[in-house]
Design a protein around this motif. Structure first.
Motif, PDB file in Angstrom:
ATOM      1  N   GLU A   1      10.818  10.111   4.154  1.00 21.98           N
ATOM      2  CA  GLU A   1      10.018   9.447   5.174  1.00 21.98           C
ATOM      3  C   GLU A   1      10.261   7.948   5.087  1.00 21.98           C
ATOM      4  O   GLU A   1      10.500   7.413   4.005  1.00 21.98           O
ATOM      5  CB  GLU A   1       8.526   9.712   4.968  1.00 21.98           C
ATOM      6  N   ARG A   2      10.189   7.299   6.240  1.00 17.67           N
ATOM      7  CA  ARG A   2      10.357   5.849   6.316  1.00 17.67           C
ATOM      8  C   ARG A   2       9.017   5.213   6.654  1.00 17.67           C
ATOM      9  O   ARG A   2       8.294   5.699   7.525  1.00 17.67           O
ATOM     10  CB  ARG A   2      11.372   5.498   7.399  1.00 17.67           C
ATOM     11  N   LYS A   3       8.704   4.131   5.967  1.00 14.48           N
ATOM     12  CA  LYS A   3       7.484   3.394   6.264  1.00 14.48           C
ATOM     13  C   LYS A   3       7.746   2.512   7.478  1.00 14.48           C
ATOM     14  O   LYS A   3       8.704   1.742   7.512  1.00 14.48           O
ATOM     15  CB  LYS A   3       7.065   2.540   5.066  1.00 14.48           C
ATOM     16  N   MET A   4       6.883   2.623   8.464  1.00 14.68           N
ATOM     17  CA  MET A   4       7.026   1.853   9.685  1.00 14.68           C
ATOM     18  C   MET A   4       6.280   0.522   9.548  1.00 14.68           C
ATOM     19  O   MET A   4       5.500   0.323   8.622  1.00 14.68           O
ATOM     20  CB  MET A   4       6.486   2.658  10.875  1.00 14.68           C
ATOM     21  N   LYS A   5       6.514  -0.385  10.487  1.00 15.46           N
ATOM     22  CA  LYS A   5       5.864  -1.698  10.438  1.00 15.46           C
ATOM     23  C   LYS A   5       4.343  -1.591  10.414  1.00 15.46           C
ATOM     24  O   LYS A   5       3.669  -2.425   9.824  1.00 15.46           O
ATOM     25  CB  LYS A   5       6.290  -2.555  11.631  1.00 15.46           C
ATOM     26  N   ASP A   6       3.804  -0.566  11.063  1.00 10.93           N
ATOM     27  CA  ASP A   6       2.347  -0.407  11.107  1.00 10.93           C
ATOM     28  C   ASP A   6       1.784   0.273   9.860  1.00 10.93           C
ATOM     29  O   ASP A   6       0.590   0.519   9.758  1.00 10.93           O
ATOM     30  CB  ASP A   6       1.920   0.351  12.362  1.00 10.93           C
ATOM     31  N   GLY A   7       2.664   0.594   8.903  1.00 14.72           N
ATOM     32  CA  GLY A   7       2.227   1.216   7.654  1.00 14.72           C
ATOM     33  C   GLY A   7       2.264   2.732   7.658  1.00 14.72           C
ATOM     34  O   GLY A   7       2.093   3.358   6.619  1.00 14.72           O
ATOM     35  N   ALA A   8       2.480   3.328   8.821  1.00 16.12           N
ATOM     36  CA  ALA A   8       2.567   4.790   8.917  1.00 16.12           C
ATOM     37  C   ALA A   8       3.914   5.258   8.365  1.00 16.12           C
ATOM     38  O   ALA A   8       4.885   4.503   8.333  1.00 16.12           O
ATOM     39  CB  ALA A   8       2.422   5.223  10.373  1.00 16.12           C
TER      40      ALA A   8
ATOM     41  N   LYS B   1       5.180  -5.185   2.956  1.00  9.77           N
ATOM     42  CA  LYS B   1       5.244  -5.331   4.411  1.00  9.77           C
ATOM     43  C   LYS B   1       6.680  -5.032   4.828  1.00  9.77           C
ATOM     44  O   LYS B   1       7.626  -5.581   4.268  1.00  9.77           O
ATOM     45  CB  LYS B   1       4.869  -6.755   4.823  1.00  9.77           C
ATOM     46  N   VAL B   2       6.836  -4.166   5.806  1.00 13.64           N
ATOM     47  CA  VAL B   2       8.160  -3.772   6.289  1.00 13.64           C
ATOM     48  C   VAL B   2       8.582  -4.710   7.416  1.00 13.64           C
ATOM     49  O   VAL B   2       7.824  -4.944   8.358  1.00 13.64           O
ATOM     50  CB  VAL B   2       8.146  -2.310   6.788  1.00 13.64           C
ATOM     51  N   LEU B   3       9.793  -5.242   7.311  1.00 14.34           N
ATOM     52  CA  LEU B   3      10.284  -6.198   8.306  1.00 14.34           C
ATOM     53  C   LEU B   3      11.012  -5.541   9.470  1.00 14.34           C
ATOM     54  O   LEU B   3      11.032  -6.086  10.568  1.00 14.34           O
ATOM     55  CB  LEU B   3      11.206  -7.216   7.631  1.00 14.34           C
ATOM     56  N   TRP B   4      11.657  -4.401   9.240  1.00  9.79           N
ATOM     57  CA  TRP B   4      12.419  -3.739  10.318  1.00  9.79           C
ATOM     58  C   TRP B   4      11.719  -2.499  10.765  1.00  9.79           C
ATOM     59  O   TRP B   4      11.321  -1.652  10.123  1.00  9.79           O
ATOM     60  CB  TRP B   4      13.805  -3.365   9.867  1.00  9.79           C
TER      61      TRP B   4
END
Length: 70
Positions: free
Chosen positions: A30-37, A67-70
């Motif tokens: 799973e990839r963490k999205m910018k919104d944290g999901a 915090k995810v940048l992409w």
């Protein structure tokens, strides 16, 4: 079954950011999205066969804080 794993690309520990953050739980990526999901990312399984080495393993706690940048 492989053990759970968390990893980041473009990790900046000082800024608590990463370009991308992934986890593998019960063999599913799973990839963490910018919104944290977290969103399924089966394409990331390439790291299991050595096609991708440009990441840093991190803890679950670090993954949640970054915090995810992409």
């Amino acid at each position: 079954m492989p053990e759970d794993m968390y990893f980041a690309y473009g990790l900046d520990k000082a800024k608590k950011t990463a370009q991308r953050v992934y986890r593998m739980i019960d063999g599913l990526f799973e990839r963490k999205m910018k919104d944290g999901a977290w969103k399924e990312a089966p394409e990331q399984s390439c790291i299991l066969i050595g096609e991708d080495w440009d990441y840093e393993e991190i803890t679950q706690e670090e993954a949640e804080r970054l915090k995810v940048l992409w």
